[in-house]
Enzyme design. Structure first.
Site, PDB file in Angstrom:
ATOM      1  N   ARG A   1       0.799  -1.232   0.000  1.00 43.03           N
ATOM      2  CA  ARG A   1       0.000   0.000   0.000  1.00 43.03           C
ATOM      3  C   ARG A   1       0.834   1.285   0.000  1.00 43.03           C
ATOM      4  NH1 ARG A   1      -4.977  -2.500   1.996  1.00 43.03           N
ATOM      5  NH2 ARG A   1      -4.887  -4.296   0.659  1.00 43.03           N
TER       6      ARG A   1
ATOM      7  N   GLN B   1      -7.319  -9.515 -11.035  1.00 48.08           N
ATOM      8  CA  GLN B   1      -7.031 -10.345  -9.856  1.00 48.08           C
ATOM      9  C   GLN B   1      -8.055  -9.931  -8.797  1.00 48.08           C
ATOM     10  OE1 GLN B   1      -3.604  -9.199  -7.613  1.00 48.08           O
ATOM     11  NE2 GLN B   1      -3.343 -11.210  -6.657  1.00 48.08           N
TER      12      GLN B   1
ATOM     13  N   GLU C   1      11.806 -13.259   1.459  1.00 52.69           N
ATOM     14  CA  GLU C   1      11.148 -11.969   1.659  1.00 52.69           C
ATOM     15  C   GLU C   1      11.555 -11.383   3.009  1.00 52.69           C
ATOM     16  OE1 GLU C   1       8.854 -10.149  -0.652  1.00 52.69           O
ATOM     17  OE2 GLU C   1      10.333 -11.397  -1.626  1.00 52.69           O
TER      18      GLU C   1
ATOM     19  N   ASN D   1       7.187   1.191  -3.231  1.00 58.15           N
ATOM     20  CA  ASN D   1       6.185   0.746  -2.268  1.00 58.15           C
ATOM     21  C   ASN D   1       5.717   1.879  -1.368  1.00 58.15           C
ATOM     22  OD1 ASN D   1       6.457  -1.810  -3.278  1.00 58.15           O
ATOM     23  ND2 ASN D   1       7.688  -2.584  -1.595  1.00 58.15           N
TER      24      ASN D   1
ATOM     25  N   ASN E   1      -1.661  42.510 -29.708  1.00 57.65           N
ATOM     26  CA  ASN E   1      -1.010  42.908 -28.461  1.00 57.65           C
ATOM     27  C   ASN E   1      -2.058  42.911 -27.354  1.00 57.65           C
ATOM     28  OD1 ASN E   1       0.146  44.396 -26.310  1.00 57.65           O
ATOM     29  ND2 ASN E   1       1.644  45.246 -27.735  1.00 57.65           N
TER      30      ASN E   1
ATOM     31  N   SER F   1      -8.524  50.916 -22.825  1.00 51.28           N
ATOM     32  CA  SER F   1      -8.191  50.353 -21.514  1.00 51.28           C
ATOM     33  C   SER F   1      -9.395  50.306 -20.593  1.00 51.28           C
ATOM     34  CB  SER F   1      -7.131  51.221 -20.833  1.00 51.28           C
ATOM     35  OG  SER F   1      -5.965  51.177 -21.577  1.00 51.28           O
TER      36      SER F   1
END
Ligand code: UD1
Ligand code: MG
Length: 453
Positions: free
Chosen positions: A18, A78, A158, A230, A363, A409
């Site tokens: 996990r 799975q 392991e 992991n 521009n 503007s």
């Protein structure tokens, strides 16, 4: 020695160790791409090769990622997380097709190379039943240790099942294994779950091979190539290794990186000639930077195409979907999203340009905002070639500004402006002669005004 042509690759990409995250482990990114995508890109492909990817339940996103990169892949689910051998056997149907070789890899080792995958098959041609990829770990904690007796691989232990002495072994299992296809299924079917975690460990294949009187060998590689992810700390380490590689490749390709260690690249970043990237720039996925472009410091760019001799930043943010034309300029504190700038456009300061198309040499004045979102939907702004958008204008989309048009503007533009027209949207200015003096007197009652604090 016989010719070995067919190959089945099984990639275990289900829910392994996990990461304390809602995101499936193999979808975590390194250099802007999922762990899985890195492995898939290195995995063998071509004639005679079939690829099977094993995903966890409810992992449609993992399946989609596999298919995106390798449409030829078959995917298997799975249903329960019962260990690496159990994961591999979810692809029983693919393994049973009986290819000459079976190559197994994990979705959490993103730095693996195509050359190493190729190297794994050589011992099989020489009669080994199993080849295991090994590496010397600076810190072997968490990895399976390779037990060697009289020069031969006899088992993999392991971490959880290893004795104190075995834990001192630094030669570790990288997770890639190559099986002779003739024995593969028989070996995998013999793997049990009699260990401290009650999981079906792929690593037990080694002892089974030996018990069958067959040979298991080790192929060694460097640690940086096979770091398994992991934890978030290991994810960060892999990112560091990958960034170092990408920076070196960019420098080798002629990109000027003033301070390479401060620049972050993505695995798919593409550079032209004579590109310069100043310190502290972050480039995410999907970015192409053409010849002569300069990315100034503190810019953040994803999924954008930057044209020849364009100049970006400092402090520019390019979100997905931009295309910047030749010689265009995007200056400080400018944010862009899904915007196309034709050649020579200038957006020099403090703007948001989103869902927009801007014609050549227009521009865009400081503080111009395309108001692309009305709270419900996104709308487009089109600005014609050579248009001049005055400072602090709001362009309320959908709206079209004609070519050569001029916007005064501070205007809030809600209606289309024809070519070469001038649009000014402001309240008229008032002047009161002596008004400032009268205002001061009113406030101070004639006394001297205090200086501001
Ligand atoms: C595994 C190896 C270890 C090796 C290390 C290398 C085993 C038992 N251990 O340990 O020897 O040193 O990799 O990085 O093989 N997965 C599934 N379904 C499962 C379990 C795992 O699909 O039920 C997938 C995961 O997505 C992952 C890969 O298999 O990509 C490896 O699983 P992980 O849990 O990370 O194994 P490690 O503990 O790292
Ligand atoms: Mg792992």
């Amino acid at each position: 020695m016989t010719a070995r042509s067919s190959l089945t690759v099984v990639l275990a990409a289900g829910e392994g160790t996990r990461m304390r995250s809602a995101l499936p482990k193999v979808l975590h990114p390194v250099a802007g791409q999922s762990l899985l995508s890195h492995v898939l890109q290195a995995a063998p492909q071509g004639q005679g090769t079939s690829l099977a990817v094993v995903v966890g339940p409810d992992h449609a996103a993992v399946e989609a990622e596999a298919k995106r990169l390798r449409p030829d892949a078959s995917t298997f689910v799975q249903r329960e997380r019962l260990g690496t051998a159990h994961a591999v056997l979810a692809a029983r149907e693919a393994i049973a097709r009986g290819a000459d070789d079976l190559l197994i890899a994990f979705g959490d080792t993103p730095l693996i190379s195509a050359e190493t995958f190729a190297r794994m098959r050589a011992p099989l041609a020489k009669g080994a039943a199993l080849a295991v990829l090994g590496f010397r770990a600076a810190d072997p904690t968490g990895y399976g240790r390779l037990l060697i007796e009289n020069g031969k691989l006899v088992a993999i232990r392991e971490q959880a099942d290893a004795s104190a002495e075995e834990r001192r072994i630094t030669l570790c299992n990288a997770g890639v294994m190559a099986f002779d296809g003739r024995h593969a299924l028989q070996i995998l079917d013999k793997i049990g779950n009699a260990n401290s975690k009650g999981e079906y460990y792929l690593v037990d294949a080694v002892t089974i091979v030996r018990d069958m009187g067959l040979e298991a060998v080790v192929i060694e590689t460097g640690e940086d190539e096979v770091r398994g992810i992991n934890t978030k700390a290991q994810l960060a380490e892999a990112e560091g290794v990958m960034q170092a590689k990408l920076r070196k490749a960019a420098l080798d390709a002629g990109v000027t990186l003033v301070a390479p260690e401060t620049v972050f690249l993505a695995a798919d970043t593409k550079f032209g000639r004579d590109v310069t990237i100043e310190p502290f720039v972050v480039i995410g996925p999907g970015v192409t930077i053409d010849d002569g472009a300069v990315i100034h410091s503190f810019s953040h760019i994803v999924q954008s195409q930057i044209g020849k001799n364009a100049q970006i930043g400092p402090y520019a943010r390019l979100r997905p979907g931009n295309s910047l034309g030749e010689g265009s300029k995007v200056g400080n504190f400018v944010e862009m999203k899904a915007a196309t700038l034709e050649a020579g456009v200038k957006v020099n300061h403090l703007s948001y340009i989103g869902d927009a198309h801007v014609g050549a040499k227009a521009n865009i004045g400081a503080g111009t905002i395309t108001c692309n979102y009305d709270g419900f939907a996104k709308h487009k702004t089109t600005i014609g070639a050579g248009a001049f958008i005055g400072t602090n204008s709001s362009l309320v989309a959908p709206v079209k500004i004609g070519s050569g048009a001029y916007i005064g503007s501070g205007s809030v533009i809600t209606k289309d402006v024809p070519d070469n027209a001038m649009a000014v949207e402001r309240s008229p200015q008032t002047i009161r002669e002596g008004g400032a003096t009268r205002y001061r007197e009113l406030k101070t009652g004639g006394k001297t005004q205090k200086s501001g604090e």
